[in-house]
Scaffold this motif. Structure first.
Motif, PDB file in Angstrom:
ATOM      1  N   GLN A  43       3.009   4.418  13.813  1.00 25.16           N
ATOM      2  CA  GLN A  43       3.418   4.645  12.416  1.00 25.16           C
ATOM      3  C   GLN A  43       4.897   4.986  12.113  1.00 25.16           C
ATOM      4  O   GLN A  43       5.426   5.608  13.193  1.00 25.16           O
ATOM      5  CB  GLN A  43       2.804   6.065  11.936  1.00 25.16           C
ATOM      6  CG  GLN A  43       2.759   6.186  10.376  1.00 25.16           C
ATOM      7  CD  GLN A  43       1.335   7.165  10.172  1.00 25.16           C
ATOM      8  OE1 GLN A  43       0.545   7.029  10.182  1.00 25.16           O
ATOM      9  NE2 GLN A  43       1.940   8.484   9.723  1.00 25.16           N
ATOM     10  N   GLN A  67       7.295   5.889   5.143  1.00 18.18           N
ATOM     11  CA  GLN A  67       6.187   6.708   5.908  1.00 18.18           C
ATOM     12  C   GLN A  67       4.917   6.705   4.992  1.00 18.18           C
ATOM     13  O   GLN A  67       3.853   6.515   5.579  1.00 18.18           O
ATOM     14  CB  GLN A  67       6.710   7.796   6.374  1.00 18.18           C
ATOM     15  CG  GLN A  67       5.525   8.622   7.278  1.00 18.18           C
ATOM     16  CD  GLN A  67       5.949   9.438   8.185  1.00 18.18           C
ATOM     17  OE1 GLN A  67       7.062   9.490   8.729  1.00 18.18           O
ATOM     18  NE2 GLN A  67       5.345  10.570   8.451  1.00 18.18           N
ATOM     19  N   VAL A  75       1.063   6.336   5.811  1.00 15.83           N
ATOM     20  CA  VAL A  75       0.084   7.559   5.951  1.00 15.83           C
ATOM     21  C   VAL A  75      -1.253   7.414   5.095  1.00 15.83           C
ATOM     22  O   VAL A  75      -2.305   7.381   5.560  1.00 15.83           O
ATOM     23  CB  VAL A  75       0.789   8.852   5.263  1.00 15.83           C
ATOM     24  CG1 VAL A  75      -0.181  10.016   4.997  1.00 15.83           C
ATOM     25  CG2 VAL A  75       1.904   9.136   6.143  1.00 15.83           C
ATOM     26  N   SER A 124      -4.941   6.367   6.781  1.00 20.17           N
ATOM     27  CA  SER A 124      -5.873   7.436   6.899  1.00 20.17           C
ATOM     28  C   SER A 124      -7.042   6.628   6.257  1.00 20.17           C
ATOM     29  O   SER A 124      -8.318   7.214   6.251  1.00 20.17           O
ATOM     30  CB  SER A 124      -5.442   8.678   5.975  1.00 20.17           C
ATOM     31  OG  SER A 124      -5.095   8.263   4.437  1.00 20.17           O
ATOM     32  N   PHE A 166      -2.577  13.272  11.562  1.00 22.01           N
ATOM     33  CA  PHE A 166      -1.513  13.156  10.611  1.00 22.01           C
ATOM     34  C   PHE A 166      -0.177  13.762  11.290  1.00 22.01           C
ATOM     35  O   PHE A 166      -0.326  14.514  12.359  1.00 22.01           O
ATOM     36  CB  PHE A 166      -1.652  13.782   9.360  1.00 22.01           C
ATOM     37  CG  PHE A 166      -1.766  15.435   9.393  1.00 22.01           C
ATOM     38  CD1 PHE A 166      -0.704  16.398   9.541  1.00 22.01           C
ATOM     39  CD2 PHE A 166      -3.304  15.913   9.274  1.00 22.01           C
ATOM     40  CE1 PHE A 166      -0.975  17.563   9.739  1.00 22.01           C
ATOM     41  CE2 PHE A 166      -3.601  17.121   9.417  1.00 22.01           C
ATOM     42  CZ  PHE A 166      -2.337  18.232   9.557  1.00 22.01           C
ATOM     43  N   LEU A 179       3.654  17.535   6.916  1.00 22.10           N
ATOM     44  CA  LEU A 179       3.131  16.731   5.841  1.00 22.10           C
ATOM     45  C   LEU A 179       2.753  17.329   4.662  1.00 22.10           C
ATOM     46  O   LEU A 179       2.805  17.050   3.619  1.00 22.10           O
ATOM     47  CB  LEU A 179       2.048  15.729   6.248  1.00 22.10           C
ATOM     48  CG  LEU A 179       1.651  14.901   5.584  1.00 22.10           C
ATOM     49  CD1 LEU A 179       2.698  13.681   5.283  1.00 22.10           C
ATOM     50  CD2 LEU A 179       0.480  13.825   6.279  1.00 22.10           C
ATOM     51  N   SER A 204      -5.401  13.023   3.655  1.00 21.48           N
ATOM     52  CA  SER A 204      -4.512  12.308   4.287  1.00 21.48           C
ATOM     53  C   SER A 204      -3.508  13.463   5.246  1.00 21.48           C
ATOM     54  O   SER A 204      -3.174  13.118   6.362  1.00 21.48           O
ATOM     55  CB  SER A 204      -3.508  11.530   3.679  1.00 21.48           C
ATOM     56  OG  SER A 204      -4.245  10.428   3.203  1.00 21.48           O
TER      57      SER A 204
END
Length: 455
Positions: free
Chosen positions: A69, A78, A82, A86, A98, A124, A132
């Motif tokens: 990632q 990003q 994500v 997910s 994550f 995050l 996610s």
């Protein structure tokens, strides 16, 4: 080949021109960087972070970590991954792992501060909320909840992981050329069929693949992602994606700036008093971005990802091309990608007029507030504000007008995005992943296409 974005090598570092987000409009702060210790503690205490949870979680759960990632680029580069990664994990009956958002150094709001960490990062859950980032799925959905990278190291020690390198997968599935839904299904089969509990996707070396992500530039950089739009839009990953409490606190703190300012006698009867219903948000990237726009012209690049939806009103008509008529091609790209003041005002005026005309029946539409999402720190911004006020707008708010504390400043790009999501009309940059992710949220929210415009 026509692509929607390019990445360049500059002084040994990858420089993305796909994420046209605001960067750092606030400059270096005298106060120290945001402290996220409490939020990290909260993440660590999520109920799924317990090895004794019953399957499909805990020590008997099935997990996937995407170490390929993207990191150290803009937030929206990003965020794309994500969400798609997910969803891939969800459809493969595996737990998504994550990561923190790791900053590109020169985007970090405290890049020159003596207390700046060696690797600037943001949790995050400071940027988004929802499945996610470890939030719950809908009631009755017993899919495994996402876990942090820290817990993955506990529940899936390195010796128990099946390592899958993208060099062994992407050439076989031909991911540079096939439709997006076929790329998704190929990876889904790999993750479903793997008997191992713990899978780690590792990137090929840059010498082999300059874009080693599962869903890479060639996926996002043309119409390939559109093959998956309806399923992705209706997925729980999209529907349950939420604004983080930190971002929401910043929006709430600054909503007063958007309150109606005009004289009541000029407001049509039936117009909404909700400030967001009367706001047009416009994304204007300045600074050194003109150089990036010239790079887009060289590659004859299309709009980016969700900005390419055919049902949206503004399309980009390609000029002759770099090798055919360089001067005309550059001028065309600059006009749309780095518009000058008169073009900006004209497009804002047209966007408002079209949106108001699209109202039906008792739908009274009245826009009197502008929100400018920008990284500009020059006289250009103050001059543009003055021209907009003269053009009849009662209220002009910019990124630089927002009052943010240290944590809110750390997630400033997400604050701007959420305000643009809520606005009645959004005018963005078609080559921008920042714009594209706002478009995603607006369409999931049910905003109509006429409320989404591009220069």
């Amino acid at each position: 080949m026509i692509v929607a974005s390019i990445s360049l090598l500059k002084e040994g570092h990858r420089v993305s021109v796909t994420d046209l987000s605001i960067g750092n409009p606030f400059g270096c702060d005298a106060d120290p960087p945001a402290n996220w210790d409490k939020l990290y503690k909260w993440e660590d205490q999520l109920p799924q972070h317990n090895v004794d949870m019953p399957a499909p979680e805990g020590k008997d759960g099935r997990y996937v970590l995407f170490m390929n990632q993207i990191q150290m680029l803009g937030w929206n580069n990003q965020l794309n991954e994500v969400l798609m990664n997910s969803w891939l994990a969800y459809k493969s009956n595996r737990t998504y792992v994550f990561h923190d958002y790791i900053w590109k150094d020169d985007y970090y709001p405290w890049q020159n501060h003596p207390s700046k960490p060696s690797v600037p990062r943001t949790p995050l859950n400071a940027l988004i909320s929802g499945p996610s980032a470890g939030g719950p799925w809908a009631a009755g959905d017993h899919s495994p909840r996402a876990i942090s990278l820290r817990f993955f190291d506990q529940v899936c020690p390195k010796h128990e992981r099946k390592i899958i390198n993208t060099r062994d997968v992407k050439p076989i599935i031909g991911s540079n050329w096939i439709p997006g839904d076929e790329i998704f299904k190929a990876w889904q089969k790999i993750l479903v069929d793997a008997p191992e509990r713990c899978v780690e996707i590792q990137p090929a070396d840059r010498s082999e693949d300059n874009f080693p992500q599962t869903f890479d530039l060639w996926f996002w950089g043309n119409t390939r992602a559109l093959d998956m739009w309806e399923d992705f839009k209706n997925s729980p990953v999209s529907r349950l994606l939420g604004t983080s409490p930190i971002v929401q606190s910043a929006v709430d703190r600054n909503t007063y700036l958007f309150q109606p300012r005009g004289s009541p006698q000029f407001v049509p009867k039936g117009a909404s008093m909700d400030p967001w219903d009367r706001t047009l948000a416009v994304h204007i990237r300045r600074g050194d971005f003109k150089e990036a726009c010239q790079g887009l012209a060289q590659y004859n690049s299309t709009f980016y990802s969700w900005n390419l939806h055919t049902f949206l009103p503004d399309k980009f008509t390609h000029p002759p091309g770099w090798d055919v008529d360089r001067e005309t091609t550059i001028a065309t790209y600059i006009r749309h990608c780095f518009p000058e003041e008169d073009s900006i005002i004209e497009k804002i005026h047209q966007s408002r007029e079209d949106y108001v005309k699209a109202g039906r029946g008792g739908d009274v539409r009245y826009l009197d507030t502008i929100f400018i999402l920008t990284n500009d720190r020059s006289e250009f911004l103050s001059h543009l504000k003055s021209k907009l006020l003269l053009d009849g707008w009662n209220n002009v708010v910019t990124t630089r007008d927002l009052e943010l504390d240290q944590q809110q400043k750390d997630v400033g790009m997400a604050v701007d995005m959420d305000m643009a999501r809520k606005a009645a009309v959004f005018l963005g940059n078609g080559w921008s992943s920042f714009t594209s992710n706002i478009v995603h949220r607006r369409l999931v929210d049910g905003k109509e296409p006429i409320s989404i415009r591009f220069f």
